[in-house]
Scaffold this active site. Sequence first.
Site, PDB file in Angstrom:
ATOM      1  N   SER A 132       0.859  -1.181   0.000  1.00 15.20           N
ATOM      2  CA  SER A 132       0.000   0.000   0.000  1.00 15.20           C
ATOM      3  C   SER A 132       0.897   1.233   0.000  1.00 15.20           C
ATOM      4  CB  SER A 132      -0.891  -0.033   1.249  1.00 15.20           C
ATOM      5  OG  SER A 132      -1.687   1.119   1.330  1.00 15.20           O
ATOM      6  N   LYS A 158      -0.905  -0.819  -4.527  1.00 18.17           N
ATOM      7  CA  LYS A 158      -2.146  -0.119  -4.190  1.00 18.17           C
ATOM      8  C   LYS A 158      -1.799   1.336  -3.926  1.00 18.17           C
ATOM      9  CE  LYS A 158      -4.740  -0.125   0.139  1.00 18.17           C
ATOM     10  NZ  LYS A 158      -5.457  -0.981   1.098  1.00 18.17           N
ATOM     11  N   LYS A 160      -2.912   4.978  -2.641  1.00 22.95           N
ATOM     12  CA  LYS A 160      -3.891   5.721  -1.862  1.00 22.95           C
ATOM     13  C   LYS A 160      -4.283   6.951  -2.675  1.00 22.95           C
ATOM     14  CE  LYS A 160      -4.121   3.456   2.069  1.00 22.95           C
ATOM     15  NZ  LYS A 160      -5.408   2.946   2.583  1.00 22.95           N
ATOM     16  N   ASP A 186      -7.110   2.952  -3.365  1.00 18.72           N
ATOM     17  CA  ASP A 186      -7.890   2.955  -2.118  1.00 18.72           C
ATOM     18  C   ASP A 186      -8.178   4.398  -1.731  1.00 18.72           C
ATOM     19  OD1 ASP A 186      -9.043   2.545   0.350  1.00 18.72           O
ATOM     20  OD2 ASP A 186      -7.339   1.484   1.235  1.00 18.72           O
ATOM     21  N   GLU A 211     -11.013   0.581  -3.930  1.00 16.88           N
ATOM     22  CA  GLU A 211     -11.364   0.195  -2.559  1.00 16.88           C
ATOM     23  C   GLU A 211     -12.050   1.364  -1.836  1.00 16.88           C
ATOM     24  OE1 GLU A 211      -7.859  -1.228  -0.610  1.00 16.88           O
ATOM     25  OE2 GLU A 211      -8.763  -1.279   1.373  1.00 16.88           O
ATOM     26  N   ASP A 236     -13.921  -2.099   2.143  1.00 18.23           N
ATOM     27  CA  ASP A 236     -13.047  -2.285   3.305  1.00 18.23           C
ATOM     28  C   ASP A 236     -13.836  -1.827   4.534  1.00 18.23           C
ATOM     29  OD1 ASP A 236     -11.142  -2.030   5.329  1.00 18.23           O
ATOM     30  OD2 ASP A 236      -9.718  -0.836   4.187  1.00 18.23           O
ATOM     31  N   LYS A 260     -10.271  -7.719   6.940  1.00 24.63           N
ATOM     32  CA  LYS A 260      -9.337  -7.369   8.021  1.00 24.63           C
ATOM     33  C   LYS A 260      -9.938  -7.912   9.304  1.00 24.63           C
ATOM     34  CE  LYS A 260      -7.704  -2.946   6.112  1.00 24.63           C
ATOM     35  NZ  LYS A 260      -7.994  -1.486   6.133  1.00 24.63           N
ATOM     36  N   GLY A 288      -4.429  -4.684   5.567  1.00 21.14           N
ATOM     37  CA  GLY A 288      -3.417  -4.462   6.588  1.00 21.14           C
ATOM     38  C   GLY A 288      -3.729  -3.196   7.366  1.00 21.14           C
TER      39      GLY A 288
END
Length: 365
Positions: A132, A158, A160, A186, A211, A236, A260, A288
Site C-alpha cells: 500500500s 495499491k 492511496k 484505495d 477500494e 473495506d 481485516k 493491513g
Amino acid sequence: MLRAIELWRGRIDLVSPFRTSFGVDTARDLLYIRAVGDDHSGWGECVAGTEPNYSSEYLENCVGVVTRFLVPVLRSDSTAESFVVSVAPIRGNFMSKACVEAALLDLQLREKNLSLARYLGATKTRVASGVSVGIQNSLDQLVKVVGQYLEQGYLRIKLKIEPGSDIELVRVVRREFGDNLMLQVDANAAYTAGDASHLRKLDQFNLLLIEQPLPEDDLFGHVELARAIATPVCLDESITSLDTARSAIDLQACSIINIKPGRVGGYLEAKKIHDLCFERGIPVWCGGMLETGIGRAANLALAALPGFTLPGDTSASARYFARDVTEPFILEDGHVAVPDTVGIGVEPLPEMLEKFEKVAEFRTT
Ligand code: NPQ
Ligand code: MG
C-alpha cells in the site's frame, strides 16, 4: 486454562510517514493483549489507530473497552469461541474484541500444539503480497517509491487516492510501469455519490479494483457507483461483520471484499466472511492496518485460506518498521511465508518488550 489478561502499550516509528485521505501517521501506537495460561501465553495486537479517522475506533478507547467490558466476561475456562458468544451483545467495538480474541486463540492453540494456519484451514504455505503506497508529495516521488517496491518484488501496487490526487497518479504509474502491473486504488471513503462521473475516468486504466470510494455507511451509494463505473468496487471500512458482507454481496455494492480481522471483530468472524465469499465466488484479499509482527503473523495465517485469491496488504515488516516487534517477516519472490509453528508462530522479542509497558493485569476466576 486462562489465568490472567495483561494489557501492554508501546509506540514504534514508521520508516516513512504514511499519508492517506484521512491523515498522516509517522509512528504506530500499540496495544497488545497477553492471555496468560499455566504453561503458555498468547498475544493479540489491536489494530485501532491513535485517532478515530479510519473508523470510529481509536486505541485509547480500546483500552477502556477491553478493561471495562471485555475482560469482565472472561473466566478461567474461557476460549476464543466462548468469548465471541459472550461479547455478542456488546455493539461495535470490533477492534477491541478482535485483539482479545486473538490473544485467546494464540494461547489455546499453543496449548493444543496447533498452528493458527492449520486451525483456520490454510491451504498455502506462503502468501502473495502487495504493498500500500501512501499519498506522496509529488508525482516524481510516487514513481520513485513505486519503483523501489517493485524492485523489492511486491506483486501488486495499491495507490492511496483522494479528491484532487487520483486520476493523474494512476495515469503516471500506468505509463511508467506498464499495463501488466497489478494496480489498484484505495480512497478510504473520501468521495461522495456525486463523484461517479469523475471516478469513471479510472476505467481506462484497467485497475484490479477501487477500494472503499464512499463513506462506510453508504452501502446503497456503492451499489449505484458500482453500476456507473467499470472498475470493480471493493469494500473495506463498510464490511464490519458477516451480516454486512452478506448484505453488500446481495445488494451488489461490491464484487470484491478486503478482509481485516480487526475490523470485523476477530479471526473467527473473518473466517466466516471468507467462507461466505468462497461459496459466492467473491474474491477476497487480506488488508493491513500497519500491524507489527504479532498482528502480521495472524493475518498471514488467514490469508493462506483458499478464497484469498488476490495479493494482500500483507507486506514484509520492513515496509513499515526498521525493527519489528517480532522476528521480521521478509519478502521472498513476492511472497511472505505463513508461520507454521504453534499458535500465531511468533512472540515479541524480549528486547522490544523491554521498551513497552504493561499497563494493566487482571486475574480470572
Ligand atoms: C486501508 N491500510 O487499507 C488501511 C488504512 C490505514 C495498509 O492501506 C494506523 C492505524 C494507521 C490504521 C493507516 C493500508 C493506518 C491505519 C492506514 C489504517 O485502508
Ligand atoms: Mg482500505
